[in-house]
Write an enzyme that holds these catalytic residues in place. Sequence first.
Site, mmCIF file in Angstrom:
data_model
loop_
_atom_site.group_PDB
_atom_site.id
_atom_site.type_symbol
_atom_site.label_atom_id
_atom_site.label_comp_id
_atom_site.label_asym_id
_atom_site.label_seq_id
_atom_site.Cartn_x
_atom_site.Cartn_y
_atom_site.Cartn_z
ATOM 1 N N ASP A 322 1.010 -1.706 -0.051
ATOM 2 C CA ASP A 322 -0.249 -0.263 0.128
ATOM 3 C C ASP A 322 1.106 1.342 0.351
ATOM 4 O O ASP A 322 1.950 1.163 0.681
ATOM 5 C CB ASP A 322 -0.608 0.039 1.118
ATOM 6 C CG ASP A 322 -1.685 1.022 1.586
ATOM 7 O OD1 ASP A 322 -2.457 1.356 0.678
ATOM 8 O OD2 ASP A 322 -0.968 1.949 2.269
ATOM 9 N N ASP A 519 -7.110 -2.120 3.929
ATOM 10 C CA ASP A 519 -5.971 -2.765 3.287
ATOM 11 C C ASP A 519 -6.535 -4.250 3.790
ATOM 12 O O ASP A 519 -6.145 -5.857 3.543
ATOM 13 C CB ASP A 519 -4.503 -2.902 3.886
ATOM 14 C CG ASP A 519 -4.147 -1.555 2.945
ATOM 15 O OD1 ASP A 519 -4.251 -0.979 1.872
ATOM 16 O OD2 ASP A 519 -3.739 -0.287 4.046
#
Length: 620
Positions: A322, A519
Amino acid sequence: MKLSKAMGLYLIGLIIFLLGLLVPAHLTITKNLLFTTTVLGAGYHVLGEGLGDTINQSQRQHQFVPNIHLLMALAAVGAMIIGSFEEAALLILIFAGAHFLEEYAENKSRSEITALLKMAPVQAQRLSADGYWQTVLVKDLQIGDTLRVLNGAQVPTDGRITKGQALINEAAISGESLPQEKQVGAEVFGGTINGNSTFEMQVTKDSEATVFAQIIHLVQAAQDSPSPTATTIQKLAPIYVKIVLGLLPVMLVVGTLIAHWSLDVSFYRMVGFLVAASPCALAASAVPATLAGISNLARQGVLFKGGSYLANLAHLQTIAFDKTGTLTRGKPQVTDQYFEFPKNQEKLISVIVTMENQSNHPLAQAVKEHFKQVVEITDLTCHNQVGQGLSAEYAGHFYQIGKPTSFKQVPSTFAKRCQRWSSQGKTVVYIACDYHVIGILAFMDLPKPSAQQAINYFNQQQIQTIMITGDSAATGQAVAHNLRIKQAITNVLPTQKAHVIAQLQQKQPVAMVGDGINDAPALANANIGVAMGSGTDVAIDVADVVLVKNDLSKLSFAHRLSTKMNQVVFENIILSLIVVLVLVVLNALQLTNIAWGVVLHEGSTLLVIFNGLRLLFMQR
Protein backbone atom coordinates in the site's frame (compact mmCIF):
# COMPACT_ATOMS: atom_id res chain seq x y z
CA MET A 1 16.96 -23.27 40.95
CA LYS A 2 14.40 -25.87 41.96
CA LEU A 3 15.15 -29.29 40.45
CA SER A 4 12.37 -31.17 38.72
CA LYS A 5 11.56 -34.74 39.80
CA ALA A 6 13.02 -36.13 36.56
CA MET A 7 16.26 -34.14 36.95
CA GLY A 8 16.60 -35.22 40.59
CA LEU A 9 16.20 -38.88 39.66
CA TYR A 10 18.67 -38.42 36.84
CA LEU A 11 21.34 -37.08 39.20
CA ILE A 12 20.71 -39.93 41.64
CA GLY A 13 20.97 -42.40 38.76
CA LEU A 14 24.27 -40.83 37.66
CA ILE A 15 25.72 -41.21 41.17
CA ILE A 16 24.57 -44.84 41.34
CA PHE A 17 26.16 -45.49 37.94
CA LEU A 18 29.50 -44.11 39.16
CA LEU A 19 29.24 -46.34 42.24
CA GLY A 20 28.56 -49.31 39.97
CA LEU A 21 31.78 -48.61 38.07
CA LEU A 22 33.72 -48.73 41.37
CA VAL A 23 32.28 -52.11 42.39
CA PRO A 24 34.78 -54.95 41.76
CA ALA A 25 34.18 -56.96 38.57
CA HIS A 26 33.58 -60.24 40.39
CA LEU A 27 30.52 -58.78 42.19
CA THR A 28 28.49 -59.09 39.00
CA ILE A 29 25.07 -59.18 40.61
CA THR A 30 25.75 -56.05 42.67
CA LYS A 31 27.06 -54.16 39.63
CA ASN A 32 24.09 -55.19 37.51
CA LEU A 33 21.63 -54.17 40.23
CA LEU A 34 23.26 -50.72 40.46
CA PHE A 35 23.18 -50.32 36.67
CA THR A 36 19.54 -51.44 36.57
CA THR A 37 18.72 -48.85 39.24
CA THR A 38 20.47 -46.25 37.07
CA VAL A 39 18.29 -47.20 34.10
CA LEU A 40 15.10 -46.89 36.15
CA GLY A 41 16.14 -43.68 37.91
CA ALA A 42 17.95 -41.70 35.23
CA GLY A 43 15.57 -43.00 32.57
CA TYR A 44 12.43 -42.11 34.52
CA HIS A 45 11.20 -39.53 32.00
CA VAL A 46 12.56 -41.45 28.96
CA LEU A 47 10.69 -44.61 29.92
CA GLY A 48 7.63 -42.56 30.86
CA GLU A 49 7.50 -40.71 27.57
CA GLY A 50 8.50 -43.75 25.55
CA LEU A 51 6.07 -46.26 26.99
CA GLY A 52 3.48 -44.09 28.74
CA ASP A 53 2.92 -41.58 25.93
CA THR A 54 2.83 -44.34 23.33
CA ILE A 55 0.06 -46.12 25.26
CA ASN A 56 -1.90 -42.89 25.85
CA GLN A 57 -1.65 -41.70 22.23
CA SER A 58 -2.49 -45.14 20.88
CA GLN A 59 -5.61 -45.34 23.04
CA ARG A 60 -6.63 -41.82 22.09
CA GLN A 61 -6.21 -42.36 18.34
CA HIS A 62 -7.29 -46.02 18.36
CA GLN A 63 -4.11 -47.10 16.57
CA PHE A 64 -0.49 -47.77 17.39
CA VAL A 65 1.24 -44.35 17.70
CA PRO A 66 4.82 -44.85 18.98
CA ASN A 67 7.16 -41.97 19.76
CA ILE A 68 10.93 -41.66 19.42
CA HIS A 69 11.64 -42.34 23.10
CA LEU A 70 10.09 -45.76 22.74
CA LEU A 71 13.09 -46.82 20.63
CA MET A 72 15.54 -45.79 23.37
CA ALA A 73 13.46 -47.50 26.05
CA LEU A 74 13.39 -50.73 24.01
CA ALA A 75 17.13 -50.44 23.34
CA ALA A 76 17.86 -50.21 27.07
CA VAL A 77 15.59 -53.16 27.86
CA GLY A 78 17.16 -55.17 25.03
CA ALA A 79 20.68 -54.43 26.25
CA MET A 80 19.79 -55.70 29.73
CA ILE A 81 18.20 -58.85 28.31
CA ILE A 82 21.53 -59.81 26.70
CA GLY A 83 23.39 -58.94 29.90
CA SER A 84 24.87 -55.59 28.80
CA PHE A 85 23.70 -53.77 31.94
CA GLU A 86 26.55 -51.27 31.91
CA GLU A 87 25.86 -50.27 28.30
CA ALA A 88 22.13 -50.03 29.02
CA ALA A 89 22.84 -47.66 31.92
CA LEU A 90 25.28 -45.63 29.82
CA LEU A 91 22.73 -45.47 26.97
CA ILE A 92 20.04 -44.09 29.28
CA LEU A 93 22.41 -41.64 30.99
CA ILE A 94 23.63 -40.14 27.71
CA PHE A 95 20.22 -40.12 26.05
CA ALA A 96 18.44 -38.65 29.09
CA GLY A 97 21.22 -36.11 29.61
CA ALA A 98 21.02 -35.07 25.98
CA HIS A 99 17.25 -34.78 26.33
CA PHE A 100 17.63 -32.39 29.26
CA LEU A 101 20.10 -30.32 27.23
CA GLU A 102 17.66 -30.26 24.31
CA GLU A 103 14.94 -28.93 26.57
CA TYR A 104 17.31 -26.30 27.92
CA ALA A 105 18.31 -25.27 24.39
CA GLU A 106 14.69 -25.00 23.24
CA ASN A 107 13.74 -23.05 26.36
CA LYS A 108 16.61 -20.69 25.57
CA SER A 109 14.85 -19.71 22.36
CA ARG A 110 11.66 -19.03 24.30
CA SER A 111 13.38 -16.58 26.64
CA GLU A 112 11.92 -13.55 24.83
CA ILE A 113 8.37 -14.36 25.89
CA THR A 114 9.56 -15.06 29.45
CA ALA A 115 11.32 -11.69 29.54
CA LEU A 116 8.23 -9.97 28.16
CA LEU A 117 5.98 -11.54 30.79
CA LYS A 118 8.32 -10.38 33.55
CA MET A 119 8.19 -6.85 32.13
CA ALA A 120 4.39 -6.67 32.10
CA PRO A 121 3.22 -3.68 34.19
CA VAL A 122 1.25 -4.59 37.29
CA GLN A 123 0.34 -1.32 39.05
CA ALA A 124 -0.51 2.26 38.11
CA GLN A 125 -1.12 5.58 39.84
CA ARG A 126 -4.65 6.73 38.97
CA LEU A 127 -6.30 10.06 39.72
CA SER A 128 -9.38 9.41 41.85
CA ALA A 129 -12.65 11.32 41.70
CA ASP A 130 -11.70 13.29 44.82
CA GLY A 131 -8.41 14.45 43.30
CA TYR A 132 -5.99 12.03 45.01
CA TRP A 133 -3.51 9.66 43.39
CA GLN A 134 -4.27 6.02 44.13
CA THR A 135 -2.19 2.92 43.39
CA VAL A 136 -4.36 0.45 41.49
CA LEU A 137 -3.86 -2.73 39.47
CA VAL A 138 -3.34 -2.26 35.74
CA LYS A 139 -6.13 -4.75 35.00
CA ASP A 140 -8.58 -2.43 36.82
CA LEU A 141 -7.85 0.60 34.62
CA GLN A 142 -10.58 2.00 32.41
CA ILE A 143 -10.36 3.92 29.15
CA GLY A 144 -10.34 7.63 30.00
CA ASP A 145 -8.59 7.26 33.38
CA THR A 146 -5.90 9.82 34.19
CA LEU A 147 -2.61 8.31 35.31
CA ARG A 148 0.65 9.67 36.64
CA VAL A 149 3.94 8.09 35.56
CA LEU A 150 6.92 8.90 37.78
CA ASN A 151 10.49 9.20 36.56
CA GLY A 152 12.09 5.82 36.04
CA ALA A 153 8.74 4.02 36.25
CA GLN A 154 7.03 1.75 33.74
CA VAL A 155 4.26 3.18 31.61
CA PRO A 156 1.35 1.05 32.87
CA THR A 157 -0.78 0.91 29.71
CA ASP A 158 -1.33 2.52 26.31
CA GLY A 159 -2.41 6.14 26.36
CA ARG A 160 -1.75 9.73 25.42
CA ILE A 161 0.30 12.33 27.33
CA THR A 162 -1.91 15.10 28.72
CA LYS A 163 0.58 16.96 30.88
CA GLY A 164 4.37 17.19 30.93
CA GLN A 165 6.91 15.59 28.65
CA ALA A 166 9.01 12.43 28.72
CA LEU A 167 12.00 10.62 27.32
CA ILE A 168 10.82 7.03 27.01
CA ASN A 169 12.74 3.81 26.34
CA GLU A 170 10.53 1.85 23.93
CA ALA A 171 12.93 -1.05 23.35
CA ALA A 172 10.44 -3.56 24.78
CA ILE A 173 7.88 -2.55 22.15
CA SER A 174 9.83 -1.59 19.05
CA GLY A 175 13.38 -2.80 19.58
CA GLU A 176 14.51 0.84 19.19
CA SER A 177 17.52 1.35 21.45
CA LEU A 178 17.40 5.17 21.58
CA PRO A 179 14.87 6.78 23.97
CA GLN A 180 12.01 8.63 22.26
CA GLU A 181 11.03 12.21 23.13
CA LYS A 182 7.33 12.58 23.91
CA GLN A 183 5.30 15.78 24.21
CA VAL A 184 1.66 16.48 25.13
CA GLY A 185 -0.57 14.58 22.73
CA ALA A 186 2.02 11.91 21.95
CA GLU A 187 1.16 8.23 22.30
CA VAL A 188 2.87 6.12 24.95
CA PHE A 189 2.83 2.35 25.28
CA GLY A 190 2.45 0.09 28.29
CA GLY A 191 5.61 -1.77 29.28
CA THR A 192 7.97 1.02 28.16
CA ILE A 193 10.21 2.84 30.65
CA ASN A 194 9.91 6.53 31.52
CA GLY A 195 13.08 8.59 31.81
CA ASN A 196 13.87 11.30 34.35
CA SER A 197 10.64 13.30 34.26
CA THR A 198 7.08 12.84 35.53
CA PHE A 199 4.07 13.14 33.24
CA GLU A 200 0.35 12.55 33.22
CA MET A 201 -1.49 10.47 30.64
CA GLN A 202 -4.97 9.40 29.67
CA VAL A 203 -5.73 5.70 29.12
CA THR A 204 -6.80 5.00 25.53
CA LYS A 205 -6.90 1.19 25.48
CA ASP A 206 -8.05 -1.66 27.66
CA SER A 207 -5.11 -3.49 29.29
CA GLU A 208 -5.80 -6.61 27.18
CA ALA A 209 -5.74 -4.58 23.94
CA THR A 210 -2.46 -2.73 24.45
CA VAL A 211 0.44 -3.11 22.05
CA PHE A 212 2.41 -4.85 24.81
CA ALA A 213 -0.39 -7.38 25.41
CA GLN A 214 -0.68 -8.00 21.67
CA ILE A 215 3.05 -8.65 21.43
CA ILE A 216 2.90 -11.23 24.22
CA HIS A 217 -0.13 -12.91 22.65
CA LEU A 218 1.41 -12.99 19.16
CA VAL A 219 4.76 -14.36 20.33
CA GLN A 220 3.05 -17.06 22.42
CA ALA A 221 0.84 -18.04 19.49
CA ALA A 222 3.78 -18.10 17.08
CA GLN A 223 5.92 -20.26 19.35
CA ASP A 224 3.09 -22.78 19.61
CA SER A 225 2.65 -22.85 15.83
CA PRO A 226 5.36 -24.94 14.14
CA SER A 227 6.76 -24.43 10.66
CA PRO A 228 5.59 -26.70 7.80
CA THR A 229 8.83 -28.69 8.01
CA ALA A 230 8.44 -29.19 11.77
CA THR A 231 4.83 -30.23 11.29
CA THR A 232 5.79 -32.72 8.59
CA ILE A 233 8.52 -34.21 10.77
CA GLN A 234 6.09 -34.54 13.68
CA LYS A 235 3.58 -36.36 11.45
CA LEU A 236 6.20 -38.66 9.97
CA ALA A 237 7.90 -39.53 13.29
CA PRO A 238 5.39 -42.24 14.36
CA ILE A 239 5.52 -43.77 10.85
CA TYR A 240 9.32 -43.79 10.96
CA VAL A 241 9.32 -45.45 14.38
CA LYS A 242 6.91 -48.12 13.13
CA ILE A 243 9.27 -48.85 10.21
CA VAL A 244 12.26 -49.18 12.56
CA LEU A 245 10.29 -51.51 14.84
CA GLY A 246 9.23 -53.55 11.82
CA LEU A 247 12.87 -53.93 10.73
CA LEU A 248 14.00 -55.32 14.09
CA PRO A 249 13.01 -58.96 13.41
CA VAL A 250 14.44 -58.57 9.90
CA MET A 251 17.77 -57.52 11.45
CA LEU A 252 17.66 -60.55 13.76
CA VAL A 253 16.95 -62.97 10.91
CA VAL A 254 19.55 -61.43 8.58
CA GLY A 255 22.17 -61.49 11.35
CA THR A 256 21.68 -65.16 12.23
CA LEU A 257 20.87 -66.70 8.83
CA ILE A 258 22.79 -64.53 6.35
CA ALA A 259 25.63 -62.92 8.34
CA HIS A 260 25.97 -66.13 10.43
CA TRP A 261 26.25 -64.21 13.69
CA SER A 262 25.47 -65.93 16.94
CA LEU A 263 22.08 -65.19 18.49
CA ASP A 264 23.73 -63.01 21.14
CA VAL A 265 25.60 -60.95 18.53
CA SER A 266 22.52 -60.67 16.33
CA PHE A 267 20.44 -59.46 19.27
CA TYR A 268 23.18 -57.01 20.29
CA ARG A 269 23.34 -55.59 16.74
CA MET A 270 19.55 -55.36 16.69
CA VAL A 271 19.73 -53.19 19.83
CA GLY A 272 22.51 -51.17 18.18
CA PHE A 273 20.25 -50.67 15.16
CA LEU A 274 17.56 -49.32 17.49
CA VAL A 275 20.00 -46.68 18.76
CA ALA A 276 21.40 -45.83 15.32
CA ALA A 277 18.02 -45.48 13.61
CA SER A 278 16.40 -43.33 16.30
CA PRO A 279 15.42 -40.01 14.61
CA CYS A 280 16.08 -37.73 17.59
CA ALA A 281 18.27 -35.32 15.62
CA LEU A 282 15.77 -35.27 12.76
CA ALA A 283 12.93 -34.43 15.15
CA ALA A 284 14.96 -31.53 16.54
CA SER A 285 15.94 -30.16 13.14
CA ALA A 286 13.18 -27.57 12.72
CA VAL A 287 11.49 -26.61 16.01
CA PRO A 288 14.43 -24.95 17.84
CA ALA A 289 15.44 -23.06 14.68
CA THR A 290 11.88 -21.79 14.19
CA LEU A 291 11.53 -20.73 17.82
CA ALA A 292 14.89 -18.98 17.72
CA GLY A 293 13.93 -17.08 14.57
CA ILE A 294 10.56 -16.00 15.96
CA SER A 295 12.15 -14.88 19.25
CA ASN A 296 14.89 -12.90 17.51
CA LEU A 297 12.35 -11.10 15.33
CA ALA A 298 10.09 -10.41 18.32
CA ARG A 299 13.05 -8.67 19.95
CA GLN A 300 13.42 -6.57 16.77
CA GLY A 301 9.75 -5.60 16.74
CA VAL A 302 8.63 -8.00 14.00
CA LEU A 303 5.85 -10.28 15.19
CA PHE A 304 4.95 -13.48 13.32
CA LYS A 305 1.69 -15.22 14.14
CA GLY A 306 3.07 -18.65 13.25
CA GLY A 307 6.21 -20.50 12.26
CA SER A 308 4.74 -21.33 8.85
CA TYR A 309 4.63 -17.64 7.89
CA LEU A 310 8.28 -17.18 8.80
CA ALA A 311 9.29 -20.26 6.83
CA ASN A 312 7.23 -19.24 3.78
CA LEU A 313 8.51 -15.66 3.73
CA ALA A 314 11.72 -16.82 2.04
CA HIS A 315 9.71 -18.35 -0.83
CA LEU A 316 7.92 -15.14 -1.84
CA GLN A 317 8.31 -14.01 -5.42
CA THR A 318 6.09 -10.91 -5.28
CA ILE A 319 5.51 -8.33 -2.57
CA ALA A 320 2.82 -5.66 -2.87
CA PHE A 321 2.73 -2.45 -0.84
CA ASP A 322 0.00 0.00 0.00
CA LYS A 323 1.29 3.55 -0.52
CA THR A 324 -0.04 5.98 2.07
CA GLY A 325 1.22 5.25 5.58
CA THR A 326 3.11 2.16 4.43
CA LEU A 327 5.64 3.36 1.88
CA THR A 328 5.07 7.03 2.63
CA ARG A 329 4.81 9.04 5.83
CA GLY A 330 1.05 9.38 5.50
CA LYS A 331 1.00 13.18 5.47
CA PRO A 332 2.04 15.77 2.83
CA GLN A 333 5.17 17.86 3.13
CA VAL A 334 6.34 20.95 1.28
CA THR A 335 8.85 19.79 -1.33
CA ASP A 336 9.29 22.87 -3.56
CA GLN A 337 8.70 26.60 -3.37
CA TYR A 338 9.15 29.61 -5.64
CA PHE A 339 8.35 33.29 -5.07
CA GLU A 340 8.39 36.11 -7.64
CA PHE A 341 9.80 38.75 -5.29
CA PRO A 342 12.59 37.24 -3.12
CA LYS A 343 13.12 40.55 -1.24
CA ASN A 344 9.58 40.50 0.14
CA GLN A 345 9.60 36.75 0.69
CA GLU A 346 9.83 36.87 4.50
CA LYS A 347 6.78 39.11 4.80
CA LEU A 348 4.82 36.99 2.32
CA ILE A 349 5.66 33.78 4.17
CA SER A 350 4.42 35.32 7.42
CA VAL A 351 1.11 36.08 5.69
CA ILE A 352 0.92 32.53 4.29
CA VAL A 353 1.65 30.86 7.64
CA THR A 354 -0.87 33.07 9.45
CA MET A 355 -3.55 32.21 6.90
CA GLU A 356 -2.81 28.49 6.99
CA ASN A 357 -2.83 28.54 10.79
CA GLN A 358 -6.51 29.40 10.59
CA SER A 359 -7.27 26.43 8.34
CA ASN A 360 -7.76 22.74 9.09
CA HIS A 361 -6.80 21.58 5.60
CA PRO A 362 -4.14 18.78 5.51
CA LEU A 363 -1.84 21.00 3.45
CA ALA A 364 -2.07 23.73 6.10
CA GLN A 365 -0.23 21.58 8.63
CA ALA A 366 2.50 20.90 6.06
CA VAL A 367 2.97 24.64 5.49
CA LYS A 368 3.14 25.34 9.23
CA GLU A 369 5.73 22.58 9.75
CA HIS A 370 7.83 23.73 6.79
CA PHE A 371 7.89 27.38 7.91
CA LYS A 372 7.78 26.72 11.66
CA GLN A 373 10.32 29.44 12.50
CA VAL A 374 8.17 32.21 10.96
CA VAL A 375 6.48 34.77 13.25
CA GLU A 376 2.71 35.01 12.71
CA ILE A 377 0.78 38.23 12.12
CA THR A 378 -1.67 38.98 14.91
CA ASP A 379 -4.15 41.27 13.11
CA LEU A 380 -4.93 39.10 10.09
CA THR A 381 -8.24 37.32 9.60
CA CYS A 382 -8.51 34.55 7.06
CA HIS A 383 -11.59 33.35 5.16
CA ASN A 384 -12.02 29.84 3.82
CA GLN A 385 -14.02 29.65 0.59
CA VAL A 386 -15.04 26.11 -0.31
CA GLY A 387 -13.59 25.17 -3.67
CA GLN A 388 -11.57 28.37 -3.87
CA GLY A 389 -9.08 28.17 -0.99
CA LEU A 390 -8.02 30.78 1.57
CA SER A 391 -8.21 34.56 1.31
CA ALA A 392 -7.32 37.45 3.60
CA GLU A 393 -6.83 41.23 3.58
CA TYR A 394 -3.72 42.64 5.19
CA ALA A 395 -1.88 46.00 4.97
CA GLY A 396 -4.07 47.13 2.06
CA HIS A 397 -3.54 44.00 -0.03
CA PHE A 398 -5.75 41.01 -0.86
CA TYR A 399 -4.03 37.61 -0.52
CA GLN A 400 -5.17 34.23 -1.86
CA ILE A 401 -3.97 30.62 -1.46
CA GLY A 402 -5.65 28.09 -3.71
CA LYS A 403 -5.40 25.32 -6.25
CA PRO A 404 -4.31 26.18 -9.81
CA THR A 405 -7.84 25.93 -11.24
CA SER A 406 -8.88 28.84 -9.01
CA PHE A 407 -6.74 31.25 -11.02
CA LYS A 408 -7.54 32.24 -14.62
CA GLN A 409 -4.39 34.12 -15.54
CA VAL A 410 -1.05 32.68 -14.44
CA PRO A 411 2.42 33.86 -15.53
CA SER A 412 4.28 31.29 -17.65
CA THR A 413 7.07 30.94 -15.08
CA PHE A 414 4.51 29.60 -12.60
CA ALA A 415 2.52 27.60 -15.15
CA LYS A 416 5.64 25.71 -16.26
CA ARG A 417 6.60 24.89 -12.69
CA CYS A 418 3.05 23.80 -11.95
CA GLN A 419 3.06 21.47 -14.95
CA ARG A 420 6.48 20.01 -14.10
CA TRP A 421 5.74 19.46 -10.42
CA SER A 422 2.28 18.04 -11.14
CA SER A 423 3.79 15.53 -13.56
CA GLN A 424 5.97 14.37 -10.66
CA GLY A 425 2.88 13.50 -8.64
CA LYS A 426 3.00 16.59 -6.46
CA THR A 427 0.07 18.73 -5.33
CA VAL A 428 0.51 22.38 -6.28
CA VAL A 429 -1.03 25.56 -4.82
CA TYR A 430 -0.64 29.17 -5.91
CA ILE A 431 -0.20 32.23 -3.71
CA ALA A 432 -1.59 35.47 -5.11
CA CYS A 433 -1.47 39.11 -4.03
CA ASP A 434 -4.15 41.41 -5.46
CA TYR A 435 -5.18 38.63 -7.87
CA HIS A 436 -1.66 38.34 -9.27
CA VAL A 437 0.12 34.98 -8.72
CA ILE A 438 3.43 35.66 -6.96
CA GLY A 439 4.26 32.30 -5.35
CA ILE A 440 3.88 28.58 -5.76
CA LEU A 441 4.23 25.67 -3.35
CA ALA A 442 4.42 21.94 -4.13
CA PHE A 443 3.42 19.20 -1.69
CA MET A 444 3.94 15.46 -1.62
CA ASP A 445 3.56 12.56 0.77
CA LEU A 446 7.24 11.58 0.83
CA PRO A 447 8.54 8.01 1.12
CA LYS A 448 9.90 6.74 4.42
CA PRO A 449 13.70 6.15 4.50
CA SER A 450 13.06 2.58 5.64
CA ALA A 451 10.86 2.02 2.59
CA GLN A 452 13.73 2.79 0.24
CA GLN A 453 15.99 0.36 2.08
CA ALA A 454 13.38 -2.39 1.94
CA ILE A 455 12.59 -1.89 -1.77
CA ASN A 456 16.30 -1.92 -2.64
CA TYR A 457 16.72 -5.18 -0.76
CA PHE A 458 13.76 -6.95 -2.38
CA ASN A 459 14.83 -5.77 -5.83
CA GLN A 460 18.29 -7.22 -5.19
CA GLN A 461 16.66 -10.52 -4.21
CA GLN A 462 14.81 -10.61 -7.56
CA ILE A 463 11.46 -10.29 -5.77
CA GLN A 464 8.87 -8.40 -7.80
CA THR A 465 7.93 -5.16 -5.97
CA ILE A 466 4.49 -3.69 -6.63
CA MET A 467 2.67 -0.65 -5.25
CA ILE A 468 -1.14 -0.68 -5.08
CA THR A 469 -2.72 2.74 -4.56
CA GLY A 470 -5.90 4.67 -5.13
CA ASP A 471 -3.88 7.71 -6.20
CA SER A 472 -3.72 9.00 -9.75
CA ALA A 473 -1.31 7.49 -12.24
CA ALA A 474 0.97 10.55 -12.05
CA THR A 475 1.29 10.41 -8.27
CA GLY A 476 1.61 6.63 -8.13
CA GLN A 477 4.21 6.47 -10.89
CA ALA A 478 6.20 9.29 -9.26
CA VAL A 479 6.39 7.50 -5.90
CA ALA A 480 7.19 4.19 -7.59
CA HIS A 481 9.95 5.84 -9.62
CA ASN A 482 11.49 7.47 -6.53
CA LEU A 483 11.51 4.17 -4.64
CA ARG A 484 12.50 2.09 -7.70
CA ILE A 485 9.39 -0.04 -7.36
CA LYS A 486 9.03 -2.29 -10.40
CA GLN A 487 5.29 -1.80 -10.95
CA ALA A 488 2.66 0.70 -9.80
CA ILE A 489 -1.04 -0.23 -9.95
CA THR A 490 -2.93 3.07 -9.58
CA ASN A 491 -6.53 4.29 -9.31
CA VAL A 492 -7.42 1.17 -7.31
CA LEU A 493 -10.57 1.46 -5.22
CA PRO A 494 -10.38 0.07 -1.65
CA THR A 495 -12.75 -2.77 -2.60
CA GLN A 496 -10.51 -3.74 -5.54
CA LYS A 497 -7.27 -4.33 -3.65
CA ALA A 498 -8.14 -7.92 -2.71
CA HIS A 499 -9.02 -8.60 -6.35
CA VAL A 500 -5.62 -7.27 -7.47
CA ILE A 501 -3.91 -9.59 -4.96
CA ALA A 502 -5.97 -12.55 -6.24
CA GLN A 503 -4.86 -11.82 -9.80
CA LEU A 504 -1.21 -11.65 -8.76
CA GLN A 505 -1.56 -14.95 -6.89
CA GLN A 506 -2.48 -16.73 -10.10
CA LYS A 507 1.16 -16.40 -11.12
CA GLN A 508 3.10 -16.79 -7.85
CA PRO A 509 2.92 -16.42 -4.02
CA VAL A 510 2.26 -12.83 -2.93
CA ALA A 511 2.80 -10.85 0.28
CA MET A 512 0.77 -7.72 0.96
CA VAL A 513 1.95 -4.89 3.21
CA GLY A 514 -0.58 -2.33 4.44
CA ASP A 515 -1.97 -0.43 7.39
CA GLY A 516 -5.56 0.65 6.82
CA ILE A 517 -9.03 -0.82 7.05
CA ASN A 518 -9.15 -0.74 3.25
CA ASP A 519 -6.06 -2.99 3.20
CA ALA A 520 -7.58 -5.65 5.47
CA PRO A 521 -9.22 -7.79 2.72
CA ALA A 522 -5.98 -7.79 0.70
CA LEU A 523 -3.93 -8.65 3.81
CA ALA A 524 -6.28 -11.53 4.60
CA ASN A 525 -6.19 -12.92 1.04
CA ALA A 526 -2.44 -12.64 0.47
CA ASN A 527 -0.18 -15.63 1.10
CA ILE A 528 1.44 -13.51 3.81
CA GLY A 529 -0.20 -10.34 5.12
CA VAL A 530 2.06 -7.77 6.77
CA ALA A 531 0.50 -4.97 8.86
CA MET A 532 2.19 -1.81 10.05
CA GLY A 533 2.11 -1.43 13.83
CA SER A 534 0.49 2.00 13.57
CA GLY A 535 -2.27 0.57 11.41
CA THR A 536 -5.87 -0.11 12.30
CA ASP A 537 -6.83 -2.92 14.65
CA VAL A 538 -8.61 -4.69 11.79
CA ALA A 539 -5.48 -4.72 9.62
CA ILE A 540 -3.37 -6.02 12.51
CA ASP A 541 -5.92 -8.71 13.37
CA VAL A 542 -6.08 -10.21 9.87
CA ALA A 543 -2.36 -9.91 9.09
CA ASP A 544 0.14 -12.73 9.56
CA VAL A 545 3.04 -10.42 10.44
CA VAL A 546 3.08 -7.11 12.35
CA LEU A 547 5.85 -4.51 12.07
CA VAL A 548 5.51 -2.86 15.48
CA LYS A 549 7.69 0.16 14.69
CA ASN A 550 6.45 0.66 11.09
CA ASP A 551 10.01 0.06 9.91
CA LEU A 552 9.97 -1.68 6.52
CA SER A 553 13.71 -2.32 6.69
CA LYS A 554 12.90 -4.86 9.43
CA LEU A 555 10.78 -6.76 6.92
CA SER A 556 13.88 -7.20 4.77
CA PHE A 557 15.71 -8.48 7.87
CA ALA A 558 12.87 -10.93 8.47
CA HIS A 559 13.25 -12.18 4.89
CA ARG A 560 17.00 -12.69 5.40
CA LEU A 561 16.36 -14.54 8.66
CA SER A 562 13.66 -16.67 7.01
CA THR A 563 16.09 -17.64 4.26
CA LYS A 564 18.77 -18.44 6.83
CA MET A 565 16.31 -20.44 8.95
CA ASN A 566 15.28 -22.62 6.01
CA GLN A 567 18.94 -23.16 5.21
CA VAL A 568 19.70 -24.17 8.81
CA VAL A 569 16.75 -26.58 8.88
CA PHE A 570 17.92 -28.15 5.61
CA GLU A 571 21.46 -28.52 7.02
CA ASN A 572 20.07 -30.14 10.15
CA ILE A 573 17.95 -32.63 8.22
CA ILE A 574 20.84 -33.65 5.97
CA LEU A 575 23.21 -34.01 8.95
CA SER A 576 20.62 -36.07 10.84
CA LEU A 577 20.06 -38.45 7.95
CA ILE A 578 23.80 -38.86 7.30
CA VAL A 579 24.47 -39.68 10.98
CA VAL A 580 21.66 -42.27 11.01
CA LEU A 581 22.95 -43.85 7.79
CA VAL A 582 26.56 -43.94 9.01
CA LEU A 583 25.63 -45.43 12.38
CA VAL A 584 23.41 -48.09 10.78
CA VAL A 585 26.26 -49.12 8.45
CA LEU A 586 28.88 -49.12 11.22
CA ASN A 587 26.57 -51.21 13.39
CA ALA A 588 26.00 -53.71 10.57
CA LEU A 589 29.78 -53.94 10.04
CA GLN A 590 30.28 -54.39 13.81
CA LEU A 591 32.57 -51.34 13.88
CA THR A 592 30.82 -49.64 16.78
CA ASN A 593 29.11 -50.59 20.04
CA ILE A 594 25.95 -49.34 21.68
CA ALA A 595 27.76 -46.80 23.87
CA TRP A 596 29.57 -45.12 20.98
CA GLY A 597 26.38 -45.23 18.94
CA VAL A 598 24.61 -43.27 21.67
CA VAL A 599 27.44 -40.74 21.97
CA LEU A 600 27.53 -40.07 18.22
CA HIS A 601 23.77 -40.09 17.87
CA GLU A 602 23.04 -37.71 20.73
CA GLY A 603 26.00 -35.57 19.76
CA SER A 604 24.36 -34.98 16.38
CA THR A 605 21.10 -34.14 18.13
CA LEU A 606 22.75 -31.44 20.21
CA LEU A 607 24.60 -30.17 17.16
CA VAL A 608 21.38 -29.53 15.22
CA ILE A 609 19.80 -27.91 18.30
CA PHE A 610 22.65 -25.45 18.73
CA ASN A 611 22.85 -24.87 15.00
CA GLY A 612 19.24 -23.72 15.14
CA LEU A 613 19.87 -21.51 18.15
CA ARG A 614 22.39 -19.49 16.12
CA LEU A 615 19.36 -17.65 14.73
CA LEU A 616 18.83 -16.07 18.14
CA PHE A 617 21.96 -14.02 17.60
CA MET A 618 21.58 -13.08 13.93
CA GLN A 619 21.93 -9.31 13.55
CA ARG A 620 20.32 -6.85 11.16
